[in-house]
Structures are given as structure tokens and as C-alpha cells.
Design a protein around this motif. Structure first.
Motif, short mmCIF file in Angstrom:
data_model
loop_
_atom_site.label_atom_id
_atom_site.label_comp_id
_atom_site.label_asym_id
_atom_site.label_seq_id
_atom_site.Cartn_x
_atom_site.Cartn_y
_atom_site.Cartn_z
N TYR A 103 16.14 11.37 -30.04
CA TYR A 103 17.49 11.38 -30.59
C TYR A 103 18.47 11.90 -30.22
O TYR A 103 20.12 12.05 -30.55
N GLN A 146 4.88 11.38 -38.32
CA GLN A 146 6.38 10.46 -37.21
C GLN A 146 4.86 8.82 -37.60
O GLN A 146 5.81 7.43 -38.14
N GLU A 157 -1.21 10.46 -25.83
CA GLU A 157 -1.15 9.10 -25.38
C GLU A 157 -2.00 8.03 -24.78
O GLU A 157 -2.23 7.26 -25.16
N LYS A 207 11.71 24.64 -26.05
CA LYS A 207 11.30 25.62 -27.32
C LYS A 207 9.88 26.25 -27.26
O LYS A 207 10.70 27.55 -26.76
C1 UD1 Z 1 7.30 11.86 -26.36
C2 UD1 Z 1 5.81 11.45 -26.14
C3 UD1 Z 1 5.05 11.20 -24.72
C4 UD1 Z 1 6.50 11.40 -23.60
C5 UD1 Z 1 7.52 12.33 -23.68
C6 UD1 Z 1 8.65 12.41 -23.35
C7 UD1 Z 1 3.91 10.42 -27.81
C8 UD1 Z 1 3.00 11.56 -28.55
N1 UD1 Z 1 4.15 12.09 -26.66
O1 UD1 Z 1 6.63 13.68 -26.27
O2 UD1 Z 1 4.51 10.26 -24.16
O3 UD1 Z 1 5.55 11.61 -22.41
O4 UD1 Z 1 7.62 11.78 -25.66
O5 UD1 Z 1 9.89 12.83 -23.71
O6 UD1 Z 1 4.75 9.90 -28.33
N2 UD1 Z 1 13.02 17.45 -29.50
C9 UD1 Z 1 13.91 17.15 -29.49
N3 UD1 Z 1 14.96 15.88 -28.75
C10 UD1 Z 1 14.25 15.11 -28.54
C11 UD1 Z 1 13.35 14.47 -29.32
C12 UD1 Z 1 12.86 15.62 -29.49
O7 UD1 Z 1 14.33 18.77 -29.41
O8 UD1 Z 1 15.19 14.33 -29.04
C13 UD1 Z 1 11.71 18.35 -29.37
C14 UD1 Z 1 11.36 18.51 -30.85
O9 UD1 Z 1 11.28 19.53 -30.48
C15 UD1 Z 1 9.84 17.66 -31.32
C16 UD1 Z 1 9.34 17.92 -29.45
O10 UD1 Z 1 10.61 17.97 -28.49
O11 UD1 Z 1 9.30 18.53 -32.06
C17 UD1 Z 1 8.84 17.04 -29.06
O12 UD1 Z 1 9.03 15.59 -29.58
P1 UD1 Z 1 8.20 14.77 -29.44
O13 UD1 Z 1 8.70 13.41 -29.42
O14 UD1 Z 1 7.06 14.98 -30.55
O15 UD1 Z 1 7.10 14.70 -28.34
P2 UD1 Z 1 7.42 14.82 -26.49
O16 UD1 Z 1 6.62 15.78 -26.16
O17 UD1 Z 1 8.85 14.39 -26.73
#
Ligand code: UD1
Length: 368
Positions: free
Chosen positions: A43, A74, A133, A245
Motif C-alpha cells: 500500500y 491477509q 510462496e 523494520k
Molecule cells: C511479499 C510476498 C513476497 C514478495 C514480497 C515483495 C507473501 C507471502 N510475500 O512479502 O513473496 O517477494 O512481497 O515485496 O505474499 N510493508 C510496508 N509497506 C507496504 C507493504 C508492506 O511497510 O506497502 C511492511 C509491513 O510492515 C509488512 C511487511 O512490510 O508487515 C511485510 O509485508 P507483506 O506483504 O506481509 O510481505 P512481504 O515481506 O512484503
């Protein structure tokens, strides 16, 4: 000619460059009505909207705004929020890409409603179910009706798992379509100039896998690896929010920042990232997509994971799997720096035409 309503799903950063060439290709088919759903898994502007802008993707018709959370949260939110949209729109097909949580959650929702599912990037397997994944890939492939495969290993994997070859199509890689389509704009990117990187020896690194960044020990190991890279190179490290983070949580940011040749950036938009990649002599990554993009651009890559679901990047000579083994990494870097590094070969069907093949197969199927 039958009308084909396709709900296309995106959610996380690596999805956007996969959907872009399909959305463009649909425009050539008057019988296709595409609807775009964004789950909102990613986002932040830099993780989402910037990609819509630089890849010219239309605004989503629906945004489920699920945001961050545990896997269960999710999945739960996506399933609950997609269902009413599918009930209202009654699509002929739900098309999902890649292997993120949004991919599998939307595939499950559609299939439970007896709506056919198409999966782009089917068949990839790391054979490591500790990776979220891998679970997403297996679930999605086993309930999909049309399985579009990006590299030959995928065909073999699906066959072994008993999936009918009548449903599988080897079509190539949509992400490489996007890269090829974007080359003129990538050339115009000012990112090197902005960061004083022109004519520098660049090492690009991207690290975000939970297996690498969710523990202090692993992050310390990564620090050690980066510290050993030759000092006349600049290591460019666009930092994923999860990585940032955790580095902060484990109190390691000062240590990372103290590496004089390390340039830490916020996540960067697609065209800028590929511009940096194209101008690097080495990539150190745990990303899936970057392994493929680097192989296409013939940039030697070290993948700091224990496996890859993209073995074509290894057989073409671009990529090697090292885990966090410092000795292996050092010896590979030596090989890459020497003149003896073998020529990197082309990967079959990395030709910019995957989306064309996919949409043509879909329309033939629905007009049959
Ligand atoms: C997700 C995918 C991964 C992909 C990666 C690319 C899954 C299980 N994992 O991992 O396969 O390689 O995206 O980026 O679907 N966050 C933000 N801003 C954002 C989105 C995330 O700050 O716009 C932070 C949040 O703290 C969040 C963390 O990143 O909890 C992880 O985000 P999440 O979508 O759960 O998984 P990714 O590690 O991004």
C-alpha cells in the motif's frame, strides 16, 4: 464472439510488472472486458502506486485495502472482501499472477465459487515449504484451470504433481515482456545521476526474505558479506520495509550505515531499479524476480538463498545459489571479476511475447 469478463488480481509489488503487459494486450481484443482488483497487500506509494504510474497500468476498479498482517489475517480479509465482488461481477475467469498471499487467496475464493482460475507463472517450485510462496504456488496451481508456465522446469514440475498437461501452457515470462517494453523509458531514468552513480562499479543488492531478515544472526551475516565486497564498488541497497523494520528492531542500522561503500535507499520504482540493475556488474539478492531480470540482462547474480524456484537462471549461467556461505560467495565473486566468467545464454521464450501468447490462448478457449 463471446464476451469474456476477466477479473485480474494484483496485491504486492512483484505482481504489478506481471499484470502490466496483459492489461495492455487485452486492449487489442474487443471481446475482453478486464477488471482490475488490487488487494492492497502492499500500500505504500513506493511499493504500489509508483508502479501503476511508471508502467501505465489503469487505476484498480476495486481495492480490497487488506494491508499488512499475519498470513491468516491477509488470507481471511482477502477472501471475505473478494467474494462480494465476484458475486456482483460474475466474471468468466479470475486471473492471478505470481506467488504472493494475494495470488493464492484470490484463487481459492474464485474456485470455491466455481469460477475458472488462470495462473500466470505456474509450475515454479523451490521444494521448500518453509517459504510462504511455495505454499501459495502449490495451492494455486492445483486449483487452476489454465496454467501459464514461464520456464521449462515448470512443465516438468506440474507433470510430476499429476496436473493434466491439457491445462498447462509454456508461454514465457510476462515480467520480461515488461522489461523489454520499458527499455526506452529505463534509458531515460535519472537515478544514476541523482545518486552520483554514473560510471561507478555498482553492486545491486536486494534482501527481503523472512528467512534472511527476520533474525538478527542472519542480518549480521549479511552485514559481514557486504563488508567483504571490494571497496572500489558501490553497493546499492534499496531497502524493503520488512528489512528496514527488522534492521532497526535488532539495532543494526548504525552498523549497516557505517559501511562506507554502502548506499541505502528507500524502495525504488521499477524503471529506476532496472536502470541500476542494467548498470551493475554484480547482483546479490534473495528476490525471485530480480534473478530473472538479471539473467535476461546478463548480469551475474549471487542468490543468497538455499534454493531457487527459477532454475533457468542457473542453467543459463547467470545465477548461483550460495545461501549465506561467505566462502562460496567470495569464490564466486572472484570468478565473476575474472575474465574467465562464461558467457550467459538466453533463456527460452524470454522474448517479450508472453502476454500475447497468454491472451491468444484465453480467447481461443472461450471462443471454442
Ligand atoms: C511479499 C510476498 C513476497 C514478495 C514480497 C515483495 C507473501 C507471502 N510475500 O512479502 O513473496 O517477494 O512481497 O515485496 O505474499 N510493508 C510496508 N509497506 C507496504 C507493504 C508492506 O511497510 O506497502 C511492511 C509491513 O510492515 C509488512 C511487511 O512490510 O508487515 C511485510 O509485508 P507483506 O506483504 O506481509 O510481505 P512481504 O515481506 O512484503
Amino acid at each position: 464472439m463471446a464476451q469474456i469478463k476477466i477479473i485480474n488480481v494484483v496485491g504486492a509489488r512483484p505482481n504489478f510488472m506481471k499484470i502490466a503487459p496483459l492489461m495492455k494486450e487485452y486492449l487489442r481484443y474487443p471481446e475482453i472486458s478486464p477488471i482490475l482488483v488490487h488487494t492492497g497487500q502492499h500500500y505504500d506509494y513506493q511499493m504500489s502506486e509508483s508502479f501503476f504510474k511508471s508502467l501505465g497500468i489503469k487505476n484498480p476498479d476495486y481495492n480490497l485495502e487488506v494491508g499488512s498482517g499475519t498470513h491468516a489475517q491477509q488470507f481471511g480479509k482477502i477472501i471475505e472482501r473478494l467474494e462480494p465482488i465476484l458475486l456482483k461481477e460474475k466474471p468468466n475467469l479470475v486471473l492471478v499472477v505470481g506467488d504472493v498471499n494475494s495470488t493464492a487467496a484470490c484463487a481459492i475464493t474464485a474456485k470455491k465459487m466455481n469460477i475458472p482460475v488462470a495462473h500466470i507463472e505456474s509450475g515454479l517450485r523451490s521444494f521448500d515449504q518453509e517459504m510462504p510462496e511455495e505454499i501459495n504456488r502449490i495451492i494455486t496451481d492445483h486449483i487452476s484451470d489454465l496454467l501459464f508456465v514461464s520456464e521449462k522446469s515448470g512443465i516438468k514440475n506440474l507433470k510430476k504433481e499429476g496436473i493434466s498437461s491439457k491445462k498447462t501452457y509454456f508461454v514465457g515470462n510476462v515480467m520480461i515482456d515488461t522489461l523489454i517494453n520499458s527499455l526506452p523509458q529505463i534509458e531515460k531514468s535519472e537515478i544514476l545521476k541523482k545518486n552520483n552513480l554514473e560510471n561507478k562499479r555498482i553492486v545491486l543488492t536486494t534482501i527481503h526474505r523472512p528467512s534472511n531478515v527476520d533474525s538478527k544472526e542472519k542480518l549480521e551475516k549479511i552485514l559481514e558479506i557486504l563488508n567483504k565486497i571490494e571497496k572500489n564498488s558501490i553497493i546499492v541497497f534499496p531497502m524493503h520495509p520488512r528489512t528496514k523494520k527488522n534492521i532497526e528492531l535488532f539495532d543494526l542500522m548504525e552498523k549497516f550505515k557505517s559501511l562506507k561503500n554502502l548506499l541505502i535507499l528507500d524502495p525504488i520504482e521499477y524503471l529506476d531499479l532496472i536502470k541500476i540493475l542494467k548498470n551493475s556488474w554484480l547482483v546479490i539478492t534473495d528476490s525471485g524476480g530480480i534473478q530473472e531480470e538479471a539473467a535476461f540482462l546478463k548480469i551475474p547474480t549471487i542468490t543468497i538463498r538455499e534454493n531457487t524456484e527459477r532454475p533457468a537462471t542457473i542453467t543459463c549461467g547467470a545465477n548461483i545459489i550460495t545461501g549465506l556461505n561467505t566462502k562460496k560467495i567470495a569464490s564466486q565473486i572472484k570468478k565473476i571479476s575474472s575474465k574467465k566468467y562464461p558467457k550467459i545464454k538466453n533463456i527460452p521464450l524470454y522474448d517479450g511475447k508472453a502476454a500475447k501468447r497468454i491472451v491468444s490462448i484465453i480467447t481461443k478457449k472461450y471462443n471454442a
